[in-house]
Design a protein around this motif. Structure first.
Motif, short mmCIF file in Angstrom:
data_model
loop_
_atom_site.label_atom_id
_atom_site.label_comp_id
_atom_site.label_asym_id
_atom_site.label_seq_id
_atom_site.Cartn_x
_atom_site.Cartn_y
_atom_site.Cartn_z
N GLN A 158 0.79 -1.23 0.00
CA GLN A 158 0.00 0.00 0.00
C GLN A 158 0.83 1.28 0.00
N LEU A 159 2.16 1.17 0.05
CA LEU A 159 2.97 2.39 0.07
C LEU A 159 2.92 3.07 -1.29
N ALA A 160 2.57 4.34 -1.28
CA ALA A 160 2.31 5.07 -2.53
C ALA A 160 3.58 5.65 -3.14
N VAL A 161 4.58 4.81 -3.35
CA VAL A 161 5.77 5.21 -4.08
C VAL A 161 6.09 4.10 -5.08
N GLY A 162 6.64 4.49 -6.22
CA GLY A 162 6.88 3.51 -7.26
C GLY A 162 8.33 3.35 -7.67
N SER A 163 9.24 4.07 -7.01
CA SER A 163 10.65 3.97 -7.37
C SER A 163 11.50 4.39 -6.18
N LEU A 164 12.78 4.09 -6.26
CA LEU A 164 13.71 4.51 -5.21
C LEU A 164 13.75 6.03 -5.10
N LYS A 165 13.74 6.70 -6.23
CA LYS A 165 13.76 8.16 -6.21
C LYS A 165 12.52 8.72 -5.51
N GLU A 166 11.35 8.14 -5.78
CA GLU A 166 10.12 8.59 -5.14
C GLU A 166 10.14 8.32 -3.63
N LEU A 167 10.74 7.19 -3.23
CA LEU A 167 10.85 6.89 -1.81
C LEU A 167 11.71 7.92 -1.10
N VAL A 168 12.83 8.26 -1.70
CA VAL A 168 13.71 9.26 -1.10
C VAL A 168 13.01 10.62 -1.01
N GLU A 169 12.32 11.00 -2.07
CA GLU A 169 11.60 12.28 -2.06
C GLU A 169 10.53 12.30 -0.97
N TYR A 170 9.85 11.18 -0.79
CA TYR A 170 8.81 11.10 0.24
C TYR A 170 9.45 11.23 1.62
N MET A 171 10.57 10.57 1.85
CA MET A 171 11.22 10.63 3.16
C MET A 171 11.75 12.04 3.45
N LYS A 172 12.19 12.74 2.41
CA LYS A 172 12.67 14.10 2.62
C LYS A 172 11.53 15.03 3.02
N LYS A 173 10.36 14.80 2.44
CA LYS A 173 9.20 15.63 2.77
C LYS A 173 8.55 15.22 4.09
N ASN A 174 8.78 13.97 4.50
CA ASN A 174 8.14 13.45 5.71
C ASN A 174 9.18 12.77 6.61
N PRO A 175 10.11 13.55 7.17
CA PRO A 175 11.20 12.95 7.95
C PRO A 175 10.67 12.16 9.16
N GLY A 176 11.15 10.94 9.29
CA GLY A 176 10.79 10.11 10.44
C GLY A 176 9.41 9.49 10.38
N LYS A 177 8.68 9.68 9.28
CA LYS A 177 7.32 9.15 9.21
C LYS A 177 7.30 7.68 8.82
N LEU A 178 8.18 7.28 7.92
CA LEU A 178 8.19 5.89 7.47
C LEU A 178 9.00 5.01 8.42
N SER A 179 8.66 3.72 8.41
CA SER A 179 9.39 2.74 9.21
C SER A 179 10.02 1.70 8.28
N TYR A 180 11.14 1.15 8.71
CA TYR A 180 11.77 0.07 7.94
C TYR A 180 12.19 -1.03 8.91
N CYS A 181 12.02 -2.27 8.49
CA CYS A 181 12.37 -3.38 9.36
C CYS A 181 13.65 -4.05 8.86
N SER A 182 14.28 -4.80 9.77
CA SER A 182 15.48 -5.54 9.44
C SER A 182 15.49 -6.85 10.20
N SER A 183 16.43 -7.70 9.88
CA SER A 183 16.56 -8.98 10.59
C SER A 183 17.34 -8.84 11.88
N GLY A 184 17.67 -7.61 12.25
CA GLY A 184 18.34 -7.36 13.51
C GLY A 184 19.30 -6.19 13.41
N THR A 185 19.56 -5.54 14.54
CA THR A 185 20.50 -4.43 14.56
C THR A 185 21.89 -4.89 14.12
#
Length: 318
Positions: free
Chosen positions: A128-155
């Protein structure tokens, strides 16, 4: 004169030992539980030792402490070629950056044998994330700092640090959600609980092809044949994000070079055998089977790279 005689005798003894090597089974130490990437690669290599060296490879799993228990065990083993370590990018590079009290160092305490296999990560997002490319993801994060979350298999995992590298390279921010393994992270991506992640290609290819998650980029210079429709970070203009997760083999430091050369020849032959190569490709790995010198230089560069990322991000082991 006696000194030169002693040196000649020592060299002769070393050559004789190398010629008779191996005369007993070789222990292949895996720093994680059975079934993981290191285990799969290590067992594939060990399974060919009888055929190519005339002695069996005996696999031993020694999990714990991000792989450092096994790594320390091998680092302190006799440097006779009968104990080798098959481990991951974490064991051979990231741990050195992440743990200040680490009781081994991958460059100082090991004799590199081979970089066995590599695989890129894939930048995936929830459906459901409304971005279609890496560039769009970066632009979204710049406009919305700290809003998105990302998961990993561990620190400190490669998927965590790849996301950290993205943040550092793009000047963006997002909330890290660490899990105990990649499977739970992938499940929550598909369930729209977490926004994005970087996961090993082989682990998520089927989910991407089944439209259960979106793939924005592969962390390679060029597209990967298993996901030909997914752009690479290189062609997307983010060359700093070229990252591979990898598996490799080393012996204790001071293992005779002749013995290391025999181990390298055996492992290269094993990895390039049709059945092992096909198996590696099926699970998303690209066979490298490098020389010891090539792996040594690569490992040193990886330690330096991830040390910079960990220090800049002030990342602490949990």
């Amino acid at each position: 004169m006696n000194r030169f005689i002693a040196l000649a005798l020592a060299l002769a003894a070393s050559g004789a030992a190398a010629q008779s090597y191996p005369s007993k089974p070789i222990r292949v130490i895996i720093p994680f539980v059975a079934g993981g990437s290191s285990d799969i690669v290590g067992r594939a290599i060990a399974g060919k030792f009888q055929e190519v060296l005339g002695q069996p490879g005996v696999v031993e799993n020694k999990p714990g402490a991000n792989g450092s228990i096994a790594a320390e065990f091998v680092a302190k083993a006799d440097p006779d070629g009968y104990t080798v370590l098959v481990g991951s990018i974490g064991v051979f590079s990231i741990n050195a950056a992440l743990f200040k009290d680490l009781r081994y160092h991958p460059v100082r305490d090991f004799a590199p044998i081979t970089l066995a296999v590599t695989t890129p990560n894939v930048l995936i997002t929830k459906p459901q994330l409304a971005v279609g490319s890496l560039k769009e993801l970066v632009e979204y994060m710049k406009k919305n700092p700290g809003k998105l979350s990302y998961c990993s298999s561990g620190t400190g995992s490669s998927d965590h640090l790849t996301a950290e590298l993205l943040k550092q390279a793009s000047g963006t921010d997002a909330v890290h959600v660490p899990y105990k393994g990649g499977a739970a992270c992938q499940t929550d991506i598909m369930g729209n609980q977490v926004d994005f992640s970087f996961q090993n290609l082989g682990a998520v290819t089927n989910y991407i092809k089944g439209n259960r998650m979106k793939a924005l980029a592969v962390t390679a210079k060029a597209r990967h044949p298993q996901l030909p429709d997914v752009p690479s970070v290189g062609e997307a203009g983010f060359g700093d994000l070229v990252v591979t997760s990898w598996q490799a083999a080393s012996a204790p430091a001071k293992t005779p070079k002749d013995v290391v050369a025999r181990l390298n020849g055996a492992m290269v032959k094993a990895l390039r055998s049709p059945d092992v190569s096909e198996r590696m490709n099926q699970i998303g790995f690209d066979v490298v089977a490098s020389s010891p010198d090539e792996f040594g230089a690569f490992m040193k560069a990886e330690v330096e790279r991830w040390t910079r990322v960990v220090n800049k991000g002030n990342i602490k082991a949990e």
